[in-house]
Design a protein around this motif. Sequence first.
Motif, mmCIF file in Angstrom:
data_model
loop_
_atom_site.group_PDB
_atom_site.id
_atom_site.type_symbol
_atom_site.label_atom_id
_atom_site.label_comp_id
_atom_site.label_asym_id
_atom_site.label_seq_id
_atom_site.Cartn_x
_atom_site.Cartn_y
_atom_site.Cartn_z
ATOM 1 N N SER A 57 -11.793 38.712 -0.070
ATOM 2 C CA SER A 57 -10.479 38.436 0.518
ATOM 3 C C SER A 57 -9.529 39.586 0.249
ATOM 4 O O SER A 57 -9.805 40.459 -0.583
ATOM 5 C CB SER A 57 -9.888 37.159 -0.079
ATOM 6 N N GLN A 109 -1.717 32.934 -4.389
ATOM 7 C CA GLN A 109 -3.132 32.808 -4.014
ATOM 8 C C GLN A 109 -3.916 32.125 -5.128
ATOM 9 O O GLN A 109 -4.782 31.291 -4.871
ATOM 10 C CB GLN A 109 -3.719 34.188 -3.713
ATOM 11 N N ASP A 113 -6.321 28.932 -4.667
ATOM 12 C CA ASP A 113 -7.759 29.221 -4.679
ATOM 13 C C ASP A 113 -8.261 29.277 -6.125
ATOM 14 O O ASP A 113 -8.068 30.280 -6.809
ATOM 15 C CB ASP A 113 -7.980 30.560 -3.969
#
Length: 190
Positions: A57, A109, A113
């Motif tokens: 990512s 993030q 995640d």
Amino acid sequence: MTGERRLGRPRSQATRAAILAAALAELDERGYAALTIDGIARRAGCGKQTIYRWWSSKADVVLESLLERAETAIQLPDEGSLPDDLMAFLKATFAQRGQRPTLIGLMAQALLDPAFAAEFKEKFLFKRRDALRVLLDRAVARGEIAAGTDVELLIDIVYGVLWYRFILEHAPLDDELGERLTALLIKASR
């Protein structure tokens, strides 16, 4: 992923360096929210598939680029005393305040995640804590910090203030704060 070997071609160090440099340039120009893998690939002169082969990512690319930047931007000072070491460390740390949008993006993030959160903690947050711990352990060895002082709590104080001010921007991260925080830690450690 330490110790794991991925299938496929090994990383080209030149391409890796170009990708990390492109990520930092894109971050500086566009900010974390507008950063894309496509933009990084275009700037680096490689395909998106190359980036995705090595990182899963944009957060992973950014994390690795920030780790490299931190290695050179925030050196571990050894000025000979706890106050001087802390001031040098905090000054270098606070000088990175321009990275706020990126760090806030990575923190966001990490909240979304769990896999990235584990990496962010291990590779960035805990590594920064370890650097400060070295300074404090050195001060314990010199007798500048009283035996039995909770060094982990002192570290929490520093990074708690840093992140709180990063997130809320209610007060500056500057040399004056570094001086006040240093005085607080010295007082708390005696």
